[in-house]
Design a protein around this motif. Structure first.
Motif, mmCIF file in Angstrom:
data_model
loop_
_atom_site.group_PDB
_atom_site.id
_atom_site.type_symbol
_atom_site.label_atom_id
_atom_site.label_comp_id
_atom_site.label_asym_id
_atom_site.label_seq_id
_atom_site.Cartn_x
_atom_site.Cartn_y
_atom_site.Cartn_z
ATOM 1 N N THR A 143 0.798 -1.372 0.038
ATOM 2 C CA THR A 143 -0.104 -0.157 0.047
ATOM 3 C C THR A 143 0.834 1.191 -0.142
ATOM 4 O OG1 THR A 143 -1.689 -1.115 1.210
ATOM 5 C CG2 THR A 143 -1.746 1.263 1.120
ATOM 6 N N ALA A 144 0.595 2.376 -0.759
ATOM 7 C CA ALA A 144 1.012 3.560 -0.869
ATOM 8 C C ALA A 144 -0.036 4.526 -0.595
ATOM 9 C CB ALA A 144 1.746 3.776 -2.182
ATOM 10 N N VAL A 145 0.195 5.478 0.374
ATOM 11 C CA VAL A 145 -0.498 6.656 0.313
ATOM 12 C C VAL A 145 -0.006 7.968 -0.033
ATOM 13 C CG1 VAL A 145 -1.512 8.142 2.550
ATOM 14 C CG2 VAL A 145 -1.597 5.536 2.710
ATOM 15 N N ILE A 146 -1.184 8.370 -0.811
ATOM 16 C CA ILE A 146 -0.793 9.805 -1.123
ATOM 17 C C ILE A 146 -1.583 10.672 -0.616
ATOM 18 C CG2 ILE A 146 -0.900 11.016 -3.524
ATOM 19 C CD1 ILE A 146 -0.381 8.439 -5.078
ATOM 20 N N VAL A 147 -1.035 11.935 -0.311
ATOM 21 C CA VAL A 147 -2.022 12.883 0.398
ATOM 22 C C VAL A 147 -2.124 14.042 -0.535
ATOM 23 C CG1 VAL A 147 -2.003 14.438 2.568
ATOM 24 C CG2 VAL A 147 -1.040 12.355 2.513
#
Ligand SMILES: Cc1cc2nc3c(=O)[nH]c(=O)nc-3n(C[C@H](O)[C@H](O)[C@H](O)COP(=O)(O)OP(=O)(O)OC[C@H]3O[C@@H](n4cnc5c(N)ncnc54)[C@H](O)[C@@H]3O)c2cc1C
Length: 436
Positions: A143-147
């Motif tokens: 999982t990658a989180v982009i804000v």
């Protein structure tokens, strides 16, 4: 004769030079400085590597660059190699077109953990900016989180989601292609503090997600306002929201396990980044809208993530002797005017907003102001004066013809199907220019 120094060779710098030529023709000499040996700012190091047609705008700047009255002075960092007072002494006007190259911070606990990046560094990494070529992000978690809810967030999501095949004709640099090839990322979560009606994503970029080979964009239908409310939106935003509505109709069955899901998580404010060796979780607080603002509800949850990329905006780099507006993250200015003979333009003037094209009227407006202020010029030393200073200081600057050699070498080094293989270190660029 007017002597004009422009600091920064991105869109704002070149449109300003173009405007100066239109204004004064043969009665002006323009020197465009850049700290890198390669021109064009974010056209090279920001615009996504799979958007080659957008990068084509640099051909327009080339036409300006190749006129006798404009020259490129690359590999000179203004504020370190040459100071602003020195430039102001030599030129009738100094126009800062230095962009906004620094990431705005999230301001959250844990944001300094390894594998938490801002978009300037992450985008700079896959685009081969020398400052970020060594970033080495780990894509070993699923999982990658982009804000952030702007186009940069979409660029980053798309690059993470694309297959090697889809990156084939891009100029993404080899080190990024290699890392992406072994990426384990299969879930990309895009966090936005507000809702679908508040996004800054444009329809073309959002629509692209629907056509990727292996990406599955998803939106929780519960996050979407009543469809009737879309009527009040600007046409562009309405179209963007239309794409989000289409993504909300994607079901589990439409996303087989070998696909990369791109989940839009709206009304979701990151609160804390958690991890020991590196990021492991993002703590998120549910929000609701009050008068257009996101307000925390107190309900929190965690998103397990191996990498976090904050795409929440940029700030201008300070330069000694130039007043700075800390709240705005740009030079303190009144419509581009900073002090007599000192101006700013582009992102350095207005902050990181607008498209490449927005910088054109900005450049023309600045030259109109400058024309009123500098008259016919004050007999300053200009180019020969700068060259004398450069020689005295041992500054072996890069000219546009040197850049053309770098360009030729990059094109010659391209892997099959790619337009170029960029040099990712200043040393290699200088070498290719034959300056060493
Ligand atoms: C990731 C990303 C993707 C984007 N994609 C698009 C897109 O697809 N389409 C679109 O229309 N717009 C896009 N944009 C916006 C567009 O890139 C900007 O509008 C534009 O580049 C701003 O131009 P500028 O000249 O003000 O700054 P920049 O392009 O940043 O140029 C600034 C230049 O100044 C130089 N410089 C900085 N400090 C110094 C110094 N002290 N001395 C010497 N030189 C210095 C830098 O090296 C750089 O070359 C994107 C932006 C980003 C961040």
């Amino acid at each position: 004769m007017r002597h004009v120094a422009i600091v920064g060779s991105g869109p704002a710098g070149y449109y300003t030079a173009e405007a100066a030529l239109k204004q004064w023709g043969d009665d002006v000499r323009v020197d465009i400085f850049d700290c890198l040996p390669v021109p064009f700012g974010l056209i090279r190091s920001g615009v996504a590597p799979d958007h080659q047609s957008i990068k084509g705008v640099s051909r327009r700047y080339e036409a300006t660059a190749l006129t006798e009255n404009v020259r490129f002075v690359g590999n000179v960092l203004i504020g370190r190699d040459v100071s602003i007072p020195e430039l102001r002494e030599l030129y009738d006007v100094v126009i800062l077109a230095t962009g906004a190259p620094n990431d705005r911070k999230l301001g959250l606990p844990g944001e300094d953990l390894p594998n938490v990046f801002g978009s300037a560094s992450f985008v700079g990494w896959y685009n081969g900016h020398p400052e970020f070529a060594g970033l080495d992000p780990a894509l070993s978690h699923d999982t990658a989180v982009i804000v952030g809810n702007g186009n940069v967030a979409l660029d980053v999501a798309r690059i993470l989601a694309k297959s090697q095949n889809e990156l084939h004709g891009s100029d993404i640099v080899a080190h990024a292609l290699t890392t992406l090839n072994v990426s384990r990322v299969r879930r990309i979560v895009i966090l936005g503090r507000r809702g679908p009606h508040q996004i800054a994503m444009t329809p073309k970029e959002l629509g692209e997600l629907a056509h990727l080979e292996r990406a599955c964009p998803r939106v929780d239908p519960a996050d979407l306002p009543d469809e009737a409310e879309d009527a009040a939106l600007d046409p562009g935003l309405r179209k963007s929201v239309g794409h989000l509505r289409a993504f909300s109709r994607t079901g589990d069955a439409d996303c087989p396990s070998d696909q990369v899901t791109i989940e839009f998580d709206f009304f979701a404010a990151p609160k804390r980044i958690i991890g020991t060796e590196r990021v492991e979780d993002v703590e998120v607080e549910r929000t609701r809208l009050e008068n257009g603002k996101a307000v925390g509800t107190g309900e929190t949850y965690r998103v397990p993530a191996g990498i976090v990329i904050a795409c929440i905006g940029y700030q201008t780099s300070k330069i000694p002797d130039v007043p700075f507006d800390a709240a705005g993250g740009r030079f303190a200015n009144e419509d581009g005017w900073i002090a007599p003979g000192l101006y700013c333009v582009g992102w350095a003037r207005r902050g990181p907003t607008g498209t490449i094209g927005t910088n054109r009227p900005d450049g023309y407006a600045i030259i109109e102001k400058v024309a009123r202020d500098i008259g016919e010029g004050a007999g300053k030393a200009g180019r020969p004066g700068f060259d004398a200073l450069a020689e005295q200081r041992g500054i072996n600057y890069v000219k546009f013809t040197d850049w053309q050699k770098i360009d030729e070498a990059e094109v010659a080094n391209a892997r099959k199907g790619a337009p170029r293989e960029k040099f990712v270190s200043v040393e290699r660029m200088i070498e290719a220019a034959g300056k060493r």
